[in-house]
Design a protein around this motif. Structure first.
Motif, PDB file in Angstrom:
ATOM      1  N   CYS A 189     104.323  61.898  45.103  1.00  0.00           N
ATOM      2  CA  CYS A 189     104.670  60.764  44.246  1.00  0.00           C
ATOM      3  C   CYS A 189     104.385  59.451  44.955  1.00  0.00           C
ATOM      4  O   CYS A 189     104.110  58.440  44.326  1.00  0.00           O
ATOM      5  N   CYS A 247     111.435  62.502  52.585  1.00  0.00           N
ATOM      6  CA  CYS A 247     110.411  62.626  51.546  1.00  0.00           C
ATOM      7  C   CYS A 247     110.900  63.683  50.566  1.00  0.00           C
ATOM      8  O   CYS A 247     110.947  64.865  50.896  1.00  0.00           O
ATOM      9  N   CYS A 267     108.057  57.364  48.925  1.00  0.00           N
ATOM     10  CA  CYS A 267     108.606  57.219  50.273  1.00  0.00           C
ATOM     11  C   CYS A 267     107.576  56.691  51.253  1.00  0.00           C
ATOM     12  O   CYS A 267     107.906  56.364  52.389  1.00  0.00           O
TER      13      CYS A 267
HETATM   14  S1  FES Z   1     105.810  61.521  48.377  1.00  0.00           S
HETATM   15 FE1  FES Z   1     107.429  61.572  46.910  1.00  0.00          FE
HETATM   16  S2  FES Z   1     109.131  61.050  48.104  1.00  0.00           S
HETATM   17 FE2  FES Z   1     107.590  61.274  49.569  1.00  0.00          FE
END
Ligand code: FES
Ligand code: FES
Lengths: 765, 159
Positions: free
Chosen positions: B98, B133, B101
């Protein structure tokens, strides 16, 4: 106050369930043979009515003669090649993998491609949605078709330009080439001529043989990675608009409580606070719960004001849920027959005839989705229209709920799809969008509603906890002859959060099988959470199979393969269909072989194997762990004292059959991430409830796995060329917990039956 | 009150001195690359460089910044846009899922590698454990740091 309605939550859950079921059903029809005609029919099925037949999305108007825009996914003009990514990006990689499908058939060079998140447009794209691992299978043929159609038009345009037969032309790296000559023309140069041609019908467009693929199956880095590493605004939380104010919304910590009185007048005097008001809620727990809205000049000021609120709540209709009470009740119910949902053969007779039996009471706690980006939504209400910026997995239903909150028509609502900082199923539900719309309606300026981490946990739609009384037996050869799964679940709003069926593993594979279910009353909302149902059933059934293997004094791998038996279609899906035992056995054998099953292991080491079918993916995992000696005694969340033991997970080997891989880098990333997520969840994640309130609402008490505990993961993918690709965001999750649980037993003889296993004293090195 | 972020001095006017640096960056300066994840110093999404040290900004009062240079994810690359080896490794290894983080992860990795160009595995773990993460990209994060550390080793060895 009105009693609580769960309609909206149920509708979305049904929608996702239906999609997963369709996917399972499609797997049955696809086993072993896949010709294109079947797939065309299938696509209609998978679309669940949202995708009509196989029609390509309507071309957008070619406003300008030099722009080639043959369908909603592709635009070629003087600025280059733009591909539109239709579905929400939540970390599953579809903003990269879906355009790759188009690019493959279009024969563009990936470096030339600029990917843009598409607008929400039902006419152009059908349902745009992220959930149930359906984006890949639903789009595979459609997007390839889109690319191939555009390619055919570019070729035709070049043929007319050069006055040669189209059959003498080929394409490569964004160019049309004439075979046997040096003649070539770039897509950009021929785009305006192609734009003038009619769009050919699908029957006249040939797709590539997968053997000719140049891009699909390779490793491609995510299209947003450059912007991500520079910290550019991409996420919902990053939206900043002129004159925007910041909003917070304070709800009763017990779900459904309403406001009696508060110090709202004092709050309005706090620095930076622009307005504060009570919203009644509409009685629908999936839309708008009662609470107090605060609008301020900054997030910090809004959150400070929220903290200073002093509210007297009417909790007469609110949640009273208690995990401790539920546990006691479940232990009692485990001893009584529940409602039979399947009864094949004669379970009682098999038990009577057997001398080797196993019995175990399994349980798992509630967990929260915890996407790292807490829920947020920016909304601008202008009287006759509403504009939304939302990180949601279901943009279509977000528009619907926002329209309802503001009394507008859905046509008056525009939604901008924002990148989601994690989804895991949470953002299928749009309560945060409803709140933002309801607050924006009372504000002259745009507002960004920001939930705190505590809000995000307390008002999650949880993965329900649950309990299983498992009983079974083997015959003299150690063959599994009897299996009973008595499931005790929770029923928020009267509807079971999860259900078992005769198809849940080992349905269709064990002769005498009984499945029972009963549900406890509950109020807190429960919903889809990464690999719904499967994420916990896998632990129960694959660990219990291991118990039976040991009861019969046999190798668990051998027993698993024996249960799978001859290659055939059986149950296995969430609601019991779609699994093929041949594909299952192949991944089990591959995982075992790659992990070195049966080899000599160091002292205190053990290996465990598990298989699960979910979201049309057949996945096997082998874990190698070691367990340390017994340490001090501690008290767990249930008040029992347990002996602490250190667990080290050395390696996890994953074998997956999800058909052909689209983006190998993305696939490996999903596999590694699912293993780590599943390990994190099984180790220590739990939300308990008392007096209706979630007890662990931030990361100090809800402790996820850290970098130093991440195990080595090796992923292996099987593609026989006979199957269509299916999603990988979820199915690698379920087999991890039983593989580790079984490995713990092999290492130290302790059978874990509780998730998280910190309840039994284990902690991760 | 004034603070210096990414080489530019910003006058914050009459700001509540207790305001956490995170929200000053995001809401007052529109530097939204630094993320909010927990607000209680547990997840590392809000990590910035404070005079070269990795610091979680969600509980750090703006008044404590003083003259110390703040570097956010937006200020990690060179002024001309050239990415650092860490940022480039993150792209080449396709670290993010995503991605939420990753600003914090990259800042923590930069802080580590700027002080210690060739960290050991346990030094990497110690530096990165504060950064959660949720998507579980830890394996790639570690590989990204190792890749930069290996390149640094080669330079140190004159090769
Ligand atoms: S890539 Fe999604 S929280 Fe780390
Ligand atoms: S937001 Fe600062 S550590 Fe989580």
């Amino acid at each position: 106050m009105k009693s609580l309605s769960y309609n909206t939550v149920d509708e979305i859950t049904d929608f996702v369930t239906e999609k997963i079921q369709n996917l399972d059903a499609a797997q049955n029809s696809l086993i072993f043979k896949l010709d294109r005609r079947q797939f065309l029919q299938l696509t209609g099925v998978v679309g669940g009515g949202l995708m009509l037949g196989f029609a390509l999305p309507r071309a957008r108007a070619n406003t300008n003669g030099s722009t080639f825009h043959p369908n909603g996914y592709i635009k070629i003009d003087e600025t280059g090649v733009t591909l539109y990514a239709p579905n929400p990006e939540i970390g599953q990689g579809v903003k990269t993998s879906l355009p790759m499908m188009v690019a493959e058939e279009l024969d563009v060079s990936w470096d030339d491609v600029h990917v843009v998140q598409s607008a929400i447009d039902r006419n152009a794209y059908g349902g745009q949605f992220a959930g149930g691992s359906t984006s890949t299978p639903e789009n595979y043929m459609r997007l390839r078709q889109a690319g191939a159609t555009a390619r055919a038009m570019l070729v035709q345009a070049a043929a007319e330009e050069w006055n040669v037969a189209a059959s003498t032309l080929s394409t490569k790296s964004s160019q049309v080439l004439q075979t046997g000559t040096n003649r070539k023309i770039s897509y950009q140069e021929i785009a305006s001529a192609a734009a003038a041609l009619p769009v050919p019908s699908p029957e006249n467009v040939k797709l590539k043989d997968p053997k000719q693929f140049r891009l699909l199956g390779t490793r491609v880095t995510g299209v947003d990675n450059d912007a991500l590493v520079r910290g550019e605004p991409l996420f919902g939380i990053d939206v900043t608009l002129p004159d925007m104010k910041y909003a917070a919304y304070h709800k009763c910590p017990a779900l459904g409580g309403s406001v009696i009185s508060s110090n709202i007048e004092e709050i309005k005097q706090m620095p930076g606070v622009v307005d504060a008001f009570v919203l009644e809620g509409n009685g629908n727990v999936g839309e708008l719960l009662p609470g107090i809205a605060i609008i301020a000049n900054s997030t910090w000021e809004a959150l400070q004001a929220k903290r200073a609120l002093n509210v007297e709540w009417d909790e007469s209709q609110a949640a009273k849920d208690s995990w401790t009470d539920a546990q006691k009740e479940a232990e009692r119910l485990a001893k009584e027959p529940a409602t039979q949902v399947a009864d094949n053969g004669d379970f009682d007779a098999a038990m009577n005839a057997s001398t080797a039996k196993a019995t175990g009471f399994y349980q798992y706690h509630f967990v929260t989705h915890a996407p790292l980006e807490p829920q947020n939504c920016t909304a601008h209400y202008k009287g006759d229209s509403l504009e939304l910026w939302a990180p949601t997995q279901t943009p279509g239903s977000a528009i619907g709920t926002a329209a309802k909150m503001t009394g507008l028509q859905t046509s008056q609502v525009t939604l901008h799809q924002m990148r989601c900082g994690g989804g895991f199923g949470r953002r299928l539900y749009n309560d945060f969008v409803s709140e933002a719309a309801a607050i924006a309606r009372r504000s002259k300026t745009p507002i960004k509603l920001q939930w705190t981490r505590e809000d995000d946990t307390a008002f999650d739609l949880f993965r329900a906890g649950g309990f299983h009384q498992m009983d079974g037996c083997v015959d003299d050869n150690g063959k599994v002859t009897g299996w009973r799964n008595r499931f005790i679940t929770f029923a928020p709003g009267g509807r079971p959060a999860s259900s078992v069926s005769g198809g849940v593993f080992p349905g269709g594979m064990v002769d005498n099988l009984r499945v029972e279910q009963v549900a406890l009353d509950w109020t807190n909302r429960c919903a889809a959470w990464r690999a719904p149902g499967s994420n916990v059933f896998a632990f129960v059934v694959q660990c219990f199979l291991d118990e039976l293997a040991h009861a019969g004094q046999r190798d668990p791998l051998e027993v698993l393969l024996e249960v799978l038996g001859e290659p055939r279609s059986v149950g296995g899906g969430w609601r019991g269909q779609g699994m093929h035992t041949g594909r299952a056995a192949n991944v089990v054998k591959l995982a075992a072989e790659k992990a070195g099953w049966g080899k000599e292991l160091p002292k205190n080491h053990g290996m465990g194997v598990a298989f699960y079918y979910s979201h049309a993916g057949h996945i096997a995992e082998v874990a190698e762990v070691s367990v340390g000696g017994k340490e001090d005694t501690v008290t767990n969340r249930s008040g029992d004292s347990v002996v602490r033991r250190k667990l080290t997970v050395h390696k996890v080997t994953v074998a997956a059959d999800v058909g052909p891989i689209i983006n190998l880098s993305g696939a490996e990333n999903q596999a590694e991430g699912s293993v780590i997520d599943a390990l994190s969840t099984m180790m220590d994640l739990s939300v308990t409830f008392e007096n209706g309130r979630a007890q662990q609402t931030n990361f100090d008490k809800y402790r996820m796995l850290r970098a130093s505990s991440a195990p080595a993961v090796a992923s292996h993918f099987i593609d026989t060329g006979e199957h269509s690709p299916t999603g990988l965001g979820e199915p690698v999750f379920p087999p991890l917990a039983p593989a580790v649980g079984n490995a713990i037993f092999a290492a130290c003889g302790h059978r874990v039956r509780t998730l998280p296993i910190s309840e039994e004293g284990f902690y991760l090195a | 009150m004034k603070i210096n972020v990414n080489g530019t001095s910003h006058d914050l006017g009459e700001i509540d001195p207790k305001t956490p640096l995170l929200w000053v960056l995001r809401d007052h300066l529109s530097l939204v690359g630094t993320k909010y994840g927990c607000g209680i110093s547990q997840c590392g999404a809000c990590t910035v460089l404070l005079g070269g040290e990795a610091m979680k900004s969600c509980l750090y009062p703006v008044s404590a910044v003083g003259d110390t240079q703040v570097t956010t994810i937006e200020g990690i690359a060179a002024k001309d846009g050239t990415l650092t080896p860490v940022q480039q490794a993150w792209i080449d290894l396709d670290v993010a899922q995503c991605g939420y983080c990753q600003a914090g992860q990259i800042v923590s990795a930069e802080a580590l590698l700027r002080k210690n160009p060739t960290p050991s595995d346990s030094e990497i773990d110690a530096a990165m454990d504060p950064n959660l993460c949720r998507c579980g990209t830890y394996i790639r994060i570690r590989n990204g740091i190792k890749r930069v550390a290996d390149a640094n080793k080669n330079v140190l060895n004159g090769g």
